[in-house]
Design a protein around this motif. Structure first.
Motif, PDB file in Angstrom:
ATOM      1  N   GLY A  13      14.995 -25.961  10.928  1.00  0.00           N
ATOM      2  CA  GLY A  13      13.466 -25.171  11.258  1.00  0.00           C
ATOM      3  C   GLY A  13      13.944 -24.293  12.709  1.00  0.00           C
ATOM      4  O   GLY A  13      13.607 -22.976  12.482  1.00  0.00           O
ATOM      5  N   LEU A  14      14.199 -25.107  13.672  1.00  0.00           N
ATOM      6  CA  LEU A  14      14.195 -24.146  14.941  1.00  0.00           C
ATOM      7  C   LEU A  14      15.565 -24.728  15.659  1.00  0.00           C
ATOM      8  O   LEU A  14      15.710 -25.788  15.743  1.00  0.00           O
ATOM      9  N   VAL A  15      16.261 -23.885  16.324  1.00  0.00           N
ATOM     10  CA  VAL A  15      17.369 -24.290  17.081  1.00  0.00           C
ATOM     11  C   VAL A  15      17.354 -23.550  18.722  1.00  0.00           C
ATOM     12  O   VAL A  15      17.182 -22.445  18.609  1.00  0.00           O
ATOM     13  N   ALA A  16      17.475 -24.632  19.591  1.00  0.00           N
ATOM     14  CA  ALA A  16      17.664 -23.944  20.921  1.00  0.00           C
ATOM     15  C   ALA A  16      18.853 -24.272  21.607  1.00  0.00           C
ATOM     16  O   ALA A  16      19.378 -25.434  21.152  1.00  0.00           O
ATOM     17  N   VAL A  17      19.411 -23.515  22.343  1.00  0.00           N
ATOM     18  CA  VAL A  17      20.533 -23.530  23.108  1.00  0.00           C
ATOM     19  C   VAL A  17      20.220 -23.608  24.570  1.00  0.00           C
ATOM     20  O   VAL A  17      19.446 -22.872  25.069  1.00  0.00           O
ATOM     21  N   GLY A  18      21.376 -23.965  25.442  1.00  0.00           N
ATOM     22  CA  GLY A  18      21.098 -24.056  26.729  1.00  0.00           C
ATOM     23  C   GLY A  18      22.365 -24.652  27.474  1.00  0.00           C
ATOM     24  O   GLY A  18      23.472 -24.492  27.138  1.00  0.00           O
ATOM     25  N   SER A  19      22.035 -25.512  28.530  1.00  0.00           N
ATOM     26  CA  SER A  19      23.125 -26.281  29.253  1.00  0.00           C
ATOM     27  C   SER A  19      22.474 -27.643  29.814  1.00  0.00           C
ATOM     28  O   SER A  19      21.328 -27.845  29.791  1.00  0.00           O
ATOM     29  N   ASP A  20      23.495 -28.524  29.822  1.00  0.00           N
ATOM     30  CA  ASP A  20      23.113 -29.681  30.426  1.00  0.00           C
ATOM     31  C   ASP A  20      23.772 -29.812  31.883  1.00  0.00           C
ATOM     32  O   ASP A  20      25.190 -30.052  31.759  1.00  0.00           O
ATOM     33  N   ALA A  21      23.380 -29.865  32.844  1.00  0.00           N
ATOM     34  CA  ALA A  21      24.197 -30.079  34.134  1.00  0.00           C
ATOM     35  C   ALA A  21      25.075 -31.318  34.347  1.00  0.00           C
ATOM     36  O   ALA A  21      25.830 -31.490  35.308  1.00  0.00           O
ATOM     37  N   GLY A  22      24.441 -32.523  33.806  1.00  0.00           N
ATOM     38  CA  GLY A  22      25.008 -33.751  33.887  1.00  0.00           C
ATOM     39  C   GLY A  22      26.073 -33.994  32.730  1.00  0.00           C
ATOM     40  O   GLY A  22      26.425 -35.142  32.982  1.00  0.00           O
ATOM     41  N   ALA A  23      26.316 -33.166  31.952  1.00  0.00           N
ATOM     42  CA  ALA A  23      27.274 -33.332  30.958  1.00  0.00           C
ATOM     43  C   ALA A  23      28.679 -32.728  31.244  1.00  0.00           C
ATOM     44  O   ALA A  23      28.901 -31.662  31.977  1.00  0.00           O
ATOM     45  N   GLY A  24      29.620 -33.353  30.591  1.00  0.00           N
ATOM     46  CA  GLY A  24      31.004 -32.752  30.981  1.00  0.00           C
ATOM     47  C   GLY A  24      31.675 -32.725  32.331  1.00  0.00           C
ATOM     48  O   GLY A  24      31.097 -33.641  33.204  1.00  0.00           O
ATOM     49  N   ASP A  25      32.393 -31.792  32.613  1.00  0.00           N
ATOM     50  CA  ASP A  25      32.857 -31.594  34.213  1.00  0.00           C
ATOM     51  C   ASP A  25      31.962 -30.440  34.609  1.00  0.00           C
ATOM     52  O   ASP A  25      32.410 -29.406  34.475  1.00  0.00           O
ATOM     53  N   GLN A  26      31.113 -30.821  35.278  1.00  0.00           N
ATOM     54  CA  GLN A  26      30.322 -29.606  36.226  1.00  0.00           C
ATOM     55  C   GLN A  26      29.525 -28.809  35.219  1.00  0.00           C
ATOM     56  O   GLN A  26      28.810 -27.793  35.500  1.00  0.00           O
ATOM     57  N   GLY A  27      28.996 -29.412  34.323  1.00  0.00           N
ATOM     58  CA  GLY A  27      27.956 -29.131  33.201  1.00  0.00           C
ATOM     59  C   GLY A  27      28.398 -28.533  31.875  1.00  0.00           C
ATOM     60  O   GLY A  27      29.814 -28.184  32.004  1.00  0.00           O
ATOM     61  N   ALA A  28      27.578 -28.487  30.802  1.00  0.00           N
ATOM     62  CA  ALA A  28      28.101 -28.419  29.536  1.00  0.00           C
ATOM     63  C   ALA A  28      27.209 -27.598  28.933  1.00  0.00           C
ATOM     64  O   ALA A  28      26.036 -27.811  29.308  1.00  0.00           O
ATOM     65  N   ALA A  29      27.402 -26.891  27.718  1.00  0.00           N
ATOM     66  CA  ALA A  29      26.493 -26.276  26.893  1.00  0.00           C
ATOM     67  C   ALA A  29      25.738 -27.304  26.045  1.00  0.00           C
ATOM     68  O   ALA A  29      26.362 -28.567  26.050  1.00  0.00           O
ATOM     69  N   ALA A  30      24.509 -27.139  25.517  1.00  0.00           N
ATOM     70  CA  ALA A  30      23.851 -27.981  25.024  1.00  0.00           C
ATOM     71  C   ALA A  30      22.902 -27.251  23.715  1.00  0.00           C
ATOM     72  O   ALA A  30      22.469 -25.962  23.943  1.00  0.00           O
ATOM     73  N   ALA A  31      22.620 -28.060  22.596  1.00  0.00           N
ATOM     74  CA  ALA A  31      21.911 -27.443  21.449  1.00  0.00           C
ATOM     75  C   ALA A  31      20.844 -28.609  21.389  1.00  0.00           C
ATOM     76  O   ALA A  31      21.003 -29.924  21.430  1.00  0.00           O
ATOM     77  N   TRP A  32      19.727 -28.117  20.903  1.00  0.00           N
ATOM     78  CA  TRP A  32      18.572 -28.983  20.531  1.00  0.00           C
ATOM     79  C   TRP A  32      18.126 -28.487  19.114  1.00  0.00           C
ATOM     80  O   TRP A  32      18.295 -27.287  18.651  1.00  0.00           O
ATOM     81  N   ALA A  33      17.505 -29.269  18.163  1.00  0.00           N
ATOM     82  CA  ALA A  33      16.934 -28.995  17.028  1.00  0.00           C
ATOM     83  C   ALA A  33      15.425 -29.496  16.640  1.00  0.00           C
ATOM     84  O   ALA A  33      15.223 -30.414  17.038  1.00  0.00           O
ATOM     85  N   SER A  34      14.709 -28.794  16.050  1.00  0.00           N
ATOM     86  CA  SER A  34      13.258 -29.156  15.435  1.00  0.00           C
ATOM     87  C   SER A  34      13.012 -28.616  14.228  1.00  0.00           C
ATOM     88  O   SER A  34      13.259 -27.574  13.894  1.00  0.00           O
ATOM     89  N   THR A  35      12.133 -29.362  13.520  1.00  0.00           N
ATOM     90  CA  THR A  35      11.563 -29.117  12.354  1.00  0.00           C
ATOM     91  C   THR A  35      10.277 -28.232  12.602  1.00  0.00           C
ATOM     92  O   THR A  35       9.927 -27.340  11.599  1.00  0.00           O
TER      93      THR A  35
END
Length: 229
Positions: A13-35
């Motif tokens: 339905g919808l997909v959002a993208v961004g970042s997660d400062a707590g993931a990976g090494d010094q921050g990582a890309a992140a994605a979310w989905a919603s109907t």
């Protein structure tokens, strides 16, 4: 902290993208989905896709290519960081495009800020900090979201004194419009670009950060709102 930077219709339905400062090494890309845009689920973190040494982030996403294409940066790649692309058939399973230094990298660092279905298939815009005088606007194109080419740097179009950076791109009638800081660029095909003559009364001192197609024109937003036909 986590941050969403872009959203597009696609996947469930919808997909959002961004970042997660707590993931990976010094921050990582992140994605979310919603109907429905109300209830959201986080795509599980995959270090091989979203992470790596240093910092990665997605800045924009659009429907296109195999389904969805997200763009951003990978500070691990290239010389101080490089542009990066991720693709997904459904918004839930993602792959990162293989880094090509000749396309995504260069001196200092490069970053993609926004992407749209336009031109030969997709057009991404952003910054090349190693070009021009302190950085220049940059444009990439792809027929399918998988294979990318960099539009050749033209100092008279993309450069100039100080820093130029493209932050938003949209397709409409009659072509493609990109915006950044206090300037607007246009193209009929995503490959050949021209900069709109600067009008101090319209753009002076204002930051233009996003643009959308509206009917037979465009609306740009930033520190103020602009419309064009």
């Amino acid at each position: 902290h986590q941050e969403m930077s872009g959203v597009a219709a696609g996947g469930p339905g919808l997909v959002a993208v961004g970042s997660d400062a707590g993931a990976g090494d010094q921050g990582a890309a992140a994605a979310w989905a919603s109907t429905d845009g109300i209830t959201w689920s986080r795509v599980p973190h995959d270090e091989a896709v979203f992470g790596g040494a240093d910092h990665q982030e997605m800045s924009g996403v659009a429907a296109g290519g195999p389904g969805l294409v997200a763009v951003g940066l990978d500070l691990e790649a290239g010389d101080g960081g490089a542009a990066a692309v991720w693709t997904s058939p459904d918004g839930l399973t993602w792959s990162r495009a293989v880094h090509d230094e000749a396309v995504f990298g260069g001196a200092v660092f490069q970053a993609m800020a926004s992407v749209a279905a336009a031109g030969p298939g997709l057009v991404a815009v952003g910054l090349d900090a190693g070009a021009g005088d302190g950085g220049a606007a940059a444009v990439w194109t792809s027929p399918d979201g998988l294979t990318w080419s960099r539009v050749s740097h033209d100092e008279t179009v993309f450069g100039g004194p100080g820093n130029q950076e493209l932050e938003g791109v949209a397709a409409g009638d009659p072509g493609v419009v990109a915006v950044g800081h206090d300037a607007v660029w246009t193209s009929h095909n995503g490959l050949t670009w021209s900069r709109v003559s600067h009008d101090e009364a319209v753009f002076g001192g204002e930051r233009v950060s996003g643009v959308v197609s509206r009917g037979r024109g465009f609306v740009a937003v930033g520190t103020t709102v602009w419309s064009a036909r």
